[in-house]
Design an enzyme around this catalytic site. Structure first.
Site, PDB file in Angstrom:
ATOM      1  N   GLN A 103       0.865  -1.179   0.000  1.00 48.71           N
ATOM      2  CA  GLN A 103       0.000   0.000   0.000  1.00 48.71           C
ATOM      3  C   GLN A 103       0.902   1.230   0.000  1.00 48.71           C
ATOM      4  OE1 GLN A 103      -3.754  -0.738   0.318  1.00 48.71           O
ATOM      5  NE2 GLN A 103      -2.654  -2.530  -0.463  1.00 48.71           N
TER       6      GLN A 103
ATOM      7  N   ALA B 106     -11.839   2.565   4.193  1.00 48.42           N
ATOM      8  CA  ALA B 106     -10.815   1.708   3.591  1.00 48.42           C
ATOM      9  C   ALA B 106     -10.014   2.449   2.526  1.00 48.42           C
ATOM     10  CB  ALA B 106     -11.471   0.463   2.996  1.00 48.42           C
ATOM     11  N   HIS B 107      -9.044   1.728   1.958  1.00 48.14           N
ATOM     12  CA  HIS B 107      -8.108   2.339   1.025  1.00 48.14           C
ATOM     13  C   HIS B 107      -8.780   2.854  -0.239  1.00 48.14           C
ATOM     14  CE1 HIS B 107      -7.189  -1.960  -0.721  1.00 48.14           C
ATOM     15  NE2 HIS B 107      -8.451  -1.653  -0.747  1.00 48.14           N
ATOM     16  N   ASN B 108      -8.253   3.985  -0.706  1.00 53.90           N
ATOM     17  CA  ASN B 108      -8.676   4.624  -1.953  1.00 53.90           C
ATOM     18  C   ASN B 108     -10.104   5.153  -1.946  1.00 53.90           C
ATOM     19  OD1 ASN B 108      -6.420   2.485  -3.059  1.00 53.90           O
ATOM     20  ND2 ASN B 108      -6.430   4.400  -4.219  1.00 53.90           N
TER      21      ASN B 108
END
Length: 343
Positions: free
Chosen positions: A199, A240-242
């Protein structure tokens, strides 16, 4: 501190009805009012308390029409809820001590510039290349990873963790235990198990954002997880991511937003809501507590349930479910009548 009702009305651009010289020295809920306190009436379900409250003054809307005599002094304003928030903020600014300077022990990497009006609490860790804005408040046991930045006037309360390369804007408030920039939940299934996907992105938080205690915002796999200007996040939220959260969206506790989901401007998300990954939530949409969806949400939609559906449709469905036992009995009786007729 003590103010008269007239002085408070002047601060709030309000109009006094009753004794304008009555003295106010504290705040109280309308149902728990006592002499010397000011309360407010914003929710109609509390209206009956205004006729019995012991508060010396009550903030009410300019359109409020009493049905019975009221002992308290009324201060009529455009928006009682917004007014009490403004007054509380003023009081907080007056009574909250201003911290300045660097407490020891703490670690500040070589080359990091500390503004003169900044505060760095004991046991804080400030990594290499960190940039701090004017008037930042970094409370004890806070961690700022290498290359992180914190804008002017931002407050990081005790125990906040900001991972490397993450950027926080001006006038933000981040409460204890929040984690900004931990790895997103990215794993590729293989024959031998799960392979971690690096990440390598970051988190960008724009100006005037408030983040509650123990909320986690994951760094992007690539690019940035973005929290836009004016967003308000409650405690215990997972983003969460993005993900992208649009300006002035508010989110209640225990909501969970899966990866790469895009939330628009001015959205309202209730507690324990779950949004699946790679979907969008249009501007101004609302989703009620404990709802969940795996589909994108149209702008302005109002949803409830799991799977979430239009709020009015959910209401009709709820009524029908409530009536199912009676409907079942009626069907059984009709079946019996038909069988009797056949026989």
């Amino acid at each position: 501190m003590e103010f008269s009702a007239n002085q408070i009305a002047a601060l709030a651009n309000g109009v006094v009805e009753g004794d304008g010289e009555v003295k106010i020295n504290t705040f109280a809920k309308i149902e728990e009012g006592h002499p010397g306190a000011i309360s407010f009436l914003a929710n109609p379900k509390y209206q009956h308390y205004i006729y019995t409250t012991k508060s010396s003054a009550v903030l009410v809307s300019k359109s409020f029409v009493p049905e019975h005599p009221i002992e308290a002094t009324l201060i009529r304003v455009d928006d009682p809820y917004a007014t009490v928030a403004h007054l509380l903020k003023m009081v907080q600014q007056l009574v909250t001590p201003v911290h300045k300077g660097v407490e020891q022990p703490c670690f500040i990497a070589d080359g990091v510039e500390i503004p003169e009006d900044a505060y760095i609490g004991a046991f804080a860790y400030i990594g290499r290349g960190v940039k701090l804005g004017k008037g930042v408040q970094i409370f004890p046991q806070t961690y700022l990873g290498d290359g992180a930045s914190v804008g002017d006037g931002t407050i990081l309360y005790s125990g906040v963790k900001v991972y490397h390369g993450c950027h926080i804007g001006n006038r933000c408030i981040i409460h204890s235990g929040a984690v900004i920039g931990a790895d997103g939940f990215g794993f590729a299934p293989t024959e031998s198990g799960y392979e971690k996907i690096p990440q390598i992105g970051n988190v960008v938080i724009e100006d005037d954002v408030e983040i509650g205690a123990n909320t986690a915002i994951d760094r992007a796999m690539m690019g940035s997880t973005k929290i836009s200007r004016g967003v308000k996040l409650d405690n215990l939220i997972q983003i969460a991511h993005n993900c992208q959260v649009g300006e002035h969206t508010a989110m209640a506790s225990q909501a969970g937003i899966a990866g790469s989901t895009k939330i628009g401007k001015n959205c309202l998300i209730g507690g324990q809501v779950g949004l699946a990954g790679h979907i969008t939530m249009g501007d101004g949409a609302q989703i009620a507590a404990q709802s969940g969806t795996q589909k994108s949400i149209e702008p302005g939609a109002r949803l409830f349930g799991s799977p979430a559906m239009d709020l009015k449709a959910y209401g009709r469905q709820a009524v029908n479910i409530k009536n199912l036992p009676d409907l079942y009995d009626k069907v059984r009786k009709l079946e019996k009548m038909l069988n009797d007729m056949k026989n």
